[in-house]
Design a protein around this motif. Structure first.
Motif, mmCIF file in Angstrom:
data_model
loop_
_atom_site.group_PDB
_atom_site.id
_atom_site.type_symbol
_atom_site.label_atom_id
_atom_site.label_comp_id
_atom_site.label_asym_id
_atom_site.label_seq_id
_atom_site.Cartn_x
_atom_site.Cartn_y
_atom_site.Cartn_z
ATOM 1 N N GLY A 85 30.959 45.941 37.885
ATOM 2 C CA GLY A 85 31.852 47.011 37.435
ATOM 3 C C GLY A 85 33.186 47.073 38.112
ATOM 4 O O GLY A 85 34.038 47.883 37.735
ATOM 5 N N ARG A 86 33.408 46.226 39.122
ATOM 6 C CA ARG A 86 34.708 46.208 39.802
ATOM 7 C C ARG A 86 35.658 45.157 39.231
ATOM 8 O O ARG A 86 36.780 45.004 39.727
ATOM 9 C CB ARG A 86 34.512 45.963 41.310
ATOM 10 N N GLU A 87 35.189 44.429 38.221
ATOM 11 C CA GLU A 87 36.062 43.430 37.602
ATOM 12 C C GLU A 87 37.260 44.104 36.926
ATOM 13 O O GLU A 87 37.208 45.290 36.562
ATOM 14 C CB GLU A 87 35.269 42.615 36.579
ATOM 15 N N ARG A 88 38.289 43.341 36.711
ATOM 16 C CA ARG A 88 39.529 43.877 36.141
ATOM 17 C C ARG A 88 39.275 44.525 34.780
ATOM 18 O O ARG A 88 38.618 43.935 33.920
ATOM 19 C CB ARG A 88 40.552 42.757 35.989
ATOM 20 N N GLY A 89 39.763 45.729 34.611
ATOM 21 C CA GLY A 89 39.620 46.448 33.345
ATOM 22 C C GLY A 89 38.419 47.364 33.287
ATOM 23 O O GLY A 89 38.300 48.147 32.344
ATOM 24 N N TYR A 90 37.530 47.317 34.272
ATOM 25 C CA TYR A 90 36.307 48.114 34.235
ATOM 26 C C TYR A 90 36.335 49.376 35.107
ATOM 27 O O TYR A 90 35.670 50.357 34.748
ATOM 28 C CB TYR A 90 35.104 47.246 34.601
ATOM 29 N N PRO A 91 37.018 49.401 36.259
ATOM 30 C CA PRO A 91 37.050 50.642 37.032
ATOM 31 C C PRO A 91 37.579 51.815 36.205
ATOM 32 O O PRO A 91 38.516 51.675 35.421
ATOM 33 C CB PRO A 91 37.990 50.304 38.200
ATOM 34 N N ARG A 92 36.942 52.992 36.368
ATOM 35 C CA ARG A 92 37.285 54.223 35.653
ATOM 36 C C ARG A 92 37.096 54.075 34.140
ATOM 37 O O ARG A 92 37.655 54.844 33.358
ATOM 38 C CB ARG A 92 38.712 54.688 35.959
ATOM 39 N N ARG A 93 36.309 53.101 33.729
ATOM 40 C CA ARG A 93 35.963 52.935 32.325
ATOM 41 C C ARG A 93 34.441 52.983 32.198
ATOM 42 O O ARG A 93 33.711 53.025 33.183
ATOM 43 C CB ARG A 93 36.492 51.601 31.768
ATOM 44 N N GLY A 94 33.959 52.987 30.966
ATOM 45 C CA GLY A 94 32.534 53.115 30.746
ATOM 46 C C GLY A 94 31.907 51.886 30.093
ATOM 47 O O GLY A 94 32.562 51.156 29.341
ATOM 48 N N VAL A 95 30.635 51.653 30.396
ATOM 49 C CA VAL A 95 29.804 50.654 29.717
ATOM 50 C C VAL A 95 28.682 51.439 29.048
ATOM 51 O O VAL A 95 27.791 51.961 29.727
ATOM 52 C CB VAL A 95 29.230 49.617 30.698
ATOM 53 N N VAL A 96 28.737 51.555 27.731
ATOM 54 C CA VAL A 96 27.798 52.390 26.988
ATOM 55 C C VAL A 96 26.776 51.510 26.289
ATOM 56 O O VAL A 96 27.123 50.677 25.451
ATOM 57 C CB VAL A 96 28.531 53.280 25.959
ATOM 58 N N VAL A 97 25.502 51.695 26.640
ATOM 59 C CA VAL A 97 24.398 50.926 26.073
ATOM 60 C C VAL A 97 23.526 51.871 25.252
ATOM 61 O O VAL A 97 23.029 52.872 25.768
ATOM 62 C CB VAL A 97 23.553 50.263 27.179
ATOM 63 N N THR A 98 23.330 51.541 23.968
ATOM 64 C CA THR A 98 22.495 52.350 23.078
ATOM 65 C C THR A 98 21.340 51.498 22.577
ATOM 66 O O THR A 98 21.551 50.402 22.049
ATOM 67 C CB THR A 98 23.308 52.881 21.882
ATOM 68 N N LEU A 99 20.118 51.991 22.741
ATOM 69 C CA LEU A 99 18.908 51.273 22.353
ATOM 70 C C LEU A 99 18.088 52.139 21.413
ATOM 71 O O LEU A 99 17.774 53.286 21.733
ATOM 72 C CB LEU A 99 18.077 50.926 23.588
ATOM 73 N N ALA A 100 17.747 51.604 20.245
ATOM 74 C CA ALA A 100 17.005 52.362 19.245
ATOM 75 C C ALA A 100 15.787 51.585 18.770
ATOM 76 O O ALA A 100 15.855 50.372 18.558
ATOM 77 C CB ALA A 100 17.902 52.703 18.048
#
Length: 249
Positions: A85-100
């Motif tokens: 999550g510290r890679e460029r473009g990811y800090p203060r952003r979200g990774v949203v995973v949806t499983l159905a």
């Protein structure tokens, strides 16, 4: 035992997606990943130096309950160890995973989610890879049931899980380290050791020493290790994506 069926990028409007079906339970999971994205209304929860991981588990058409919230926390903890999550473009952003759950056996109210947890974890991993989210490693997971007679059952059915003395979900990283251990029921340490060895063989295969002294990984008695299944799914998708280039050479 016939391995699971997995597919990458079945959804067109997500950054990454995957479907995963386990043949023993018939559970069919559809997952999507959007990353990196803004998380509206959650600015107070954002991490200043890394990405914020959000996981949502939806039981088909039914509303989510306590069981879904519980398993969301487990999956979030596992993915949090993998996502860079510290890679460029990811800090203060979200990774949203949806499983159905879109088919097969579903988990009823009050029932254990452990039987479905490996399928959810594998779907999330494949969807993250489909979305090109930077990861430190991959993993494979399995669920085992221990009967009253001491028999260890791989990928138990709903009926077998309900009658089991104990249930265990173990996940191993691609480096062979134990990444997750969730258990319920009555068991002793000796039983857990047997479960651990069986789960390691299912996920990574068993080791064998050849005539030249080298240690090689071979298929276990249950068929191809799950790690190989995950790898083949990714390789097949890469081959399809670049088939035009391969044919042109």
């Amino acid at each position: 035992m016939v391995g699971p069926a997995a597919t990458l990028t079945p959804l067109a409007r997500a950054d990454g997606s995957a479907s995963y079906q386990c043949p023993s339970t018939g559970s069919n999971i559809l997952g999507s990943v959007n990353a990196p994205v803004e998380l509206p209304g959650r600015r107070d929860a954002l991490k200043p130096e890394e990405a914020t991981v959000e996981v949502f588990v939806k039981p088909g058409t039914a509303p989510a309950g306590v069981g879904e919230r519980y398993v969301e926390g487990i999956i979030k903890g596992v993915l949090g160890r993998l996502i860079l999550g510290r890679e460029r473009g990811y800090p203060r952003r979200g990774v949203v995973v949806t499983l159905a759950t879109v088919g097969g056996d579903s988990v009823g109210r009050g029932d254990s989610y452990l039987t479905l947890l490996p399928a959810l974890l594998h779907t999330a991993l494949l969807a993250l890879l489909s979305a090109s989210v930077p990861l430190s490693m991959t993993f494979s997971a399995t669920v085992l049931a221990v009967s009253d007679s001491g028999e260890i059952i791989r990928e138990p059915s709903t009926e077998q899980a309900a009658a089991a003395k104990s249930l265990h979900v173990l996940a191993f990283s691609s480096k062979g380290h134990l990444l997750l251990n969730e258990s319920q029921g009555a068991f002793d340490f000796e039983t857990w050791e047997k479960v651990h060895q069986r789960a390691l063989a299912i996920c990574h295969g068993t080791s064998a020493i050849g005539s030249d002294g080298d240690v090689a990984m071979v298929e276990d008695v249950d068929g191809q290790p799950l790690e190989g299944t995950i790898r083949e799914t990714i390789e097949d998708q890469v081959h399809r994506d670049y088939a035009w280039k391969i044919d042109a050479v």
